[in-house]
Scaffold this motif. Structure first.
Motif, PDB file in Angstrom:
ATOM      1  N   ALA A  69       0.850  -1.202   0.000  1.00 19.18           N
ATOM      2  CA  ALA A  69       0.000   0.000   0.000  1.00 19.18           C
ATOM      3  C   ALA A  69       0.888   1.256   0.000  1.00 19.18           C
ATOM      4  N   GLU A  70       1.961   1.222   0.800  1.00 18.95           N
ATOM      5  CA  GLU A  70       2.840   2.398   0.870  1.00 18.95           C
ATOM      6  C   GLU A  70       3.663   2.545  -0.408  1.00 18.95           C
ATOM      7  N   TYR A  71       4.079   1.418  -0.983  1.00 19.69           N
ATOM      8  CA  TYR A  71       4.837   1.450  -2.238  1.00 19.69           C
ATOM      9  C   TYR A  71       3.997   2.099  -3.346  1.00 19.69           C
ATOM     10  N   LEU A  72       2.733   1.664  -3.444  1.00 18.48           N
ATOM     11  CA  LEU A  72       1.871   2.193  -4.506  1.00 18.48           C
ATOM     12  C   LEU A  72       1.541   3.664  -4.258  1.00 18.48           C
ATOM     13  N   THR A  73       1.361   4.025  -2.978  1.00 14.44           N
ATOM     14  CA  THR A  73       1.098   5.433  -2.656  1.00 14.44           C
ATOM     15  C   THR A  73       2.302   6.296  -3.037  1.00 14.44           C
ATOM     16  N   ALA A  74       3.499   5.772  -2.782  1.00 14.76           N
ATOM     17  CA  ALA A  74       4.710   6.531  -3.135  1.00 14.76           C
ATOM     18  C   ALA A  74       4.751   6.793  -4.642  1.00 14.76           C
ATOM     19  N   ASN A  75       4.372   5.790  -5.437  1.00 11.16           N
ATOM     20  CA  ASN A  75       4.340   5.970  -6.893  1.00 11.16           C
ATOM     21  C   ASN A  75       3.401   7.100  -7.291  1.00 11.16           C
ATOM     22  N   ILE A  76       2.226   7.097  -6.692  1.00 12.68           N
ATOM     23  CA  ILE A  76       1.238   8.125  -7.036  1.00 12.68           C
ATOM     24  C   ILE A  76       1.721   9.490  -6.554  1.00 12.68           C
ATOM     25  N   TYR A  77       2.292   9.518  -5.346  1.00 12.02           N
ATOM     26  CA  TYR A  77       2.783  10.783  -4.790  1.00 12.02           C
ATOM     27  C   TYR A  77       3.808  11.421  -5.742  1.00 12.02           C
ATOM     28  N   PHE A  78       4.787  10.624  -6.205  1.00  5.94           N
ATOM     29  CA  PHE A  78       5.839  11.199  -7.059  1.00  5.94           C
ATOM     30  C   PHE A  78       5.333  11.558  -8.437  1.00  5.94           C
ATOM     31  N   ALA A  79       4.428  10.744  -8.950  1.00  6.77           N
ATOM     32  CA  ALA A  79       3.876  11.069 -10.265  1.00  6.77           C
ATOM     33  C   ALA A  79       3.078  12.376 -10.184  1.00  6.77           C
ATOM     34  N   LEU A  80       2.392  12.586  -9.061  1.00 10.79           N
ATOM     35  CA  LEU A  80       1.596  13.812  -8.911  1.00 10.79           C
ATOM     36  C   LEU A  80       2.477  15.067  -8.832  1.00 10.79           C
ATOM     37  N   GLN A  81       3.755  14.897  -8.472  1.00 12.49           N
ATOM     38  CA  GLN A  81       4.664  16.061  -8.405  1.00 12.49           C
ATOM     39  C   GLN A  81       5.079  16.514  -9.812  1.00 12.49           C
ATOM     40  N   GLU A  82       4.878  15.653 -10.816  1.00 15.31           N
ATOM     41  CA  GLU A  82       5.300  15.960 -12.194  1.00 15.31           C
ATOM     42  C   GLU A  82       4.184  16.695 -12.915  1.00 15.31           C
ATOM     43  N   GLU A  83       4.458  17.957 -13.253  1.00 14.22           N
ATOM     44  CA  GLU A  83       3.414  18.764 -13.864  1.00 14.22           C
ATOM     45  C   GLU A  83       2.836  18.117 -15.138  1.00 14.22           C
ATOM     46  N   GLU A  84       3.757  17.544 -15.950  1.00  8.71           N
ATOM     47  CA  GLU A  84       3.314  16.986 -17.234  1.00  8.71           C
ATOM     48  C   GLU A  84       2.426  15.756 -17.075  1.00  8.71           C
ATOM     49  N   LEU A  85       2.521  15.103 -15.923  1.00  8.64           N
ATOM     50  CA  LEU A  85       1.835  13.834 -15.726  1.00  8.64           C
ATOM     51  C   LEU A  85       0.558  13.987 -14.896  1.00  8.64           C
ATOM     52  N   ARG A  86       0.564  15.030 -14.039  1.00  7.59           N
ATOM     53  CA  ARG A  86      -0.448  15.126 -12.982  1.00  7.59           C
ATOM     54  C   ARG A  86      -1.888  15.040 -13.518  1.00  7.59           C
ATOM     55  N   ASP A  87      -2.223  15.873 -14.520  1.00  8.38           N
ATOM     56  CA  ASP A  87      -3.613  15.936 -14.976  1.00  8.38           C
ATOM     57  C   ASP A  87      -4.063  14.613 -15.581  1.00  8.38           C
ATOM     58  N   ASP A  88      -3.160  14.017 -16.380  1.00 13.93           N
ATOM     59  CA  ASP A  88      -3.466  12.724 -17.006  1.00 13.93           C
ATOM     60  C   ASP A  88      -3.712  11.659 -15.951  1.00 13.93           C
ATOM     61  N   LEU A  89      -2.835  11.654 -14.947  1.00 18.26           N
ATOM     62  CA  LEU A  89      -2.923  10.640 -13.894  1.00 18.26           C
ATOM     63  C   LEU A  89      -4.251  10.780 -13.146  1.00 18.26           C
ATOM     64  N   ILE A  90      -4.610  11.996 -12.801  1.00 17.47           N
ATOM     65  CA  ILE A  90      -5.860  12.217 -12.071  1.00 17.47           C
ATOM     66  C   ILE A  90      -7.046  11.772 -12.936  1.00 17.47           C
ATOM     67  N   ARG A  91      -6.973  12.079 -14.221  1.00 21.26           N
ATOM     68  CA  ARG A  91      -8.058  11.694 -15.137  1.00 21.26           C
ATOM     69  C   ARG A  91      -8.227  10.167 -15.169  1.00 21.26           C
ATOM     70  N   HIS A  92      -7.100   9.444 -15.169  1.00 22.63           N
ATOM     71  CA  HIS A  92      -7.179   7.979 -15.196  1.00 22.63           C
ATOM     72  C   HIS A  92      -7.627   7.402 -13.857  1.00 22.63           C
ATOM     73  N   LEU A  93      -7.211   8.069 -12.776  1.00 22.67           N
ATOM     74  CA  LEU A  93      -7.504   7.515 -11.446  1.00 22.67           C
ATOM     75  C   LEU A  93      -8.947   7.739 -11.009  1.00 22.67           C
ATOM     76  N   ARG A  94      -9.479   8.927 -11.398  1.00 20.00           N
ATOM     77  CA  ARG A  94     -10.784   9.344 -10.852  1.00 20.00           C
ATOM     78  C   ARG A  94     -11.870   8.271 -10.989  1.00 20.00           C
ATOM     79  N   PRO A  95     -12.059   7.700 -12.198  1.00 18.68           N
ATOM     80  CA  PRO A  95     -13.150   6.715 -12.305  1.00 18.68           C
ATOM     81  C   PRO A  95     -12.908   5.437 -11.500  1.00 18.68           C
ATOM     82  N   LEU A  96     -11.644   5.222 -11.069  1.00 15.34           N
ATOM     83  CA  LEU A  96     -11.342   4.001 -10.317  1.00 15.34           C
ATOM     84  C   LEU A  96     -11.675   4.138  -8.836  1.00 15.34           C
ATOM     85  N   LEU A  97     -11.814   5.393  -8.386  1.00 18.75           N
ATOM     86  CA  LEU A  97     -12.018   5.611  -6.955  1.00 18.75           C
ATOM     87  C   LEU A  97     -13.506   5.538  -6.618  1.00 18.75           C
ATOM     88  N   PRO A  98     -13.837   5.011  -5.439  1.00 22.96           N
ATOM     89  CA  PRO A  98     -15.264   4.813  -5.097  1.00 22.96           C
ATOM     90  C   PRO A  98     -16.041   6.127  -5.118  1.00 22.96           C
TER      91      PRO A  98
END
Ligand code: UTP
Length: 290
Positions: A259-288
């Motif tokens: 759980a912490e390993y996967l959170t770390a991945n998301i945390y660092f990806a979210l720090q990347e401006e070029e990746l952040r919006d795309d990542l959020i777009r992909h994640l949003r429908p997966l969250l309850p």
């Protein structure tokens, strides 16, 4: 007190991370675009620790190789004009002076540190950073300990408050708070039962130690889980020379925990401006609540 050497133990089996770690060291699993151990090394460098001693085993050569040149790949990138990538891999190859020592049997973290005895010259204090524990904040975690070790001229361990239900995963300390966030350590217990923990202050993977730790490590018998426990040697250090604990400010991810390993991945990806919006777009429908 000048501290410029760091021991990074990376010789464990990583059984919690199987099957991913069957042939890849868990310290080489990527967090976003870098292996876990590179974040640890970058924290060391940011704290003035450029001489690294990895404690490895026979399957971990790839860690040392990561911090060396790959001349063939450099030539390929050069020919292709991929200068940015070339710079990135050359920077990794030159960031530290490193040696490695084999821990021939995985007898525990304390034993791993003891393996470095012969290369930690004389009376010099040194840092220990556990190779799968990531820490982030304004001030690097290990630097927070070095500052206290230098001003108080004592060994210092890093602690963080954990929820009561997690105390059995850690070494837990008790002591007297001598100034805000700094404790004179009295007692250390490795992985106590929930109702027997002396506090919620857990030892996390950062230490600044005087060379006297080696004689304590040599004198102790196997402890919790049949392993030579660094925690047991630290108890002897607390009883004799004295030992401080510093509450580390920042975020921590134990990458041996999925759980912490996967959170770390998301945390660092979210720090990347070029990746952040795309990542959020992909994640949003997966969250309850997406
Ligand atoms: P862990 O407690 O995470 O143990 O070690 P582990 O064996 O690697 O992993 P699991 O619990 O089986 O999943 C903390 C750090 O200490 C190193 C590990 O490589 C890790 O970076 N270590 C542990 C050693 O170098 N030698 C040992 O004998 C044990």
């Amino acid at each position: 007190m000048n501290i410029h050497k760091v021991i990074i133990p990376v010789a464990g089996w990583g059984t919690r991370s199987l099957p991913a770690t069957k042939n890849i060291p868990k310290e080489m699993l990527p967090v976003y675009n870098k292996p876990v151990v590179q974040y640890v090394v970058e924290e060391a460098i940011a704290s003035g620790l450029n001489d690294v001693c990895f404690i490895t085993n026979r399957d971990k050569n790839v860690i040392e190789d990561h911090f060396d040149h790959n001349l063939q790949l450099e030539a390929v990138l050069e020919r292709a004009g991929k200068t940015q990538q070339l710079e990135v891999i050359r920077r990794v190859a030159t960031m530290i002076n490193c040696i490695s020592i084999r821990q021939k049997q995985q007898l525990g973290l304390g034993h791993a540190v003891l393996c470095a005895k012969e290369v930690m010259s004389g009376d010099e204090a040194f840092a220990v950073m556990v190779g799968d524990d990531l820490m982030f904040g304004m001030n690097p975690g290990i630097k927070q300990l070095i500052d206290v070790a230098q001003s108080e001229r004592l060994s210092v361990i890093g602690v963080m408050e954990v929820p009561q239900e997690h105390v059995s995963r850690y070494g837990i300390i008790s002591g007297t708070e001598i100034s805000p966030g700094i404790y004179q350590v009295e007692k250390l217990v490795e992985k106590p039962k929930i109702d027997e923990a002396p506090s919620r202050l857990a030892i996390v993977g950062r230490y600044v130690l005087s060379s006297s730790i080696f004689k304590h490590l040599e004198s102790i018998a196997p402890g919790h889980g049949g392993e030579i426990q660094l925690t047991d040697a630290l108890q002897l250090q607390a009883n004799t020379q004295g030992l401080l604990a510093v509450k580390i400010h920042g975020m921590r991810f134990d990458t041996g925990d999925w759980a912490e390993y996967l959170t770390a991945n998301i945390y660092f990806a979210l720090q990347e401006e070029e990746l952040r919006d795309d990542l959020i777009r992909h994640l949003r429908p997966l969250l309850p609540f997406g």
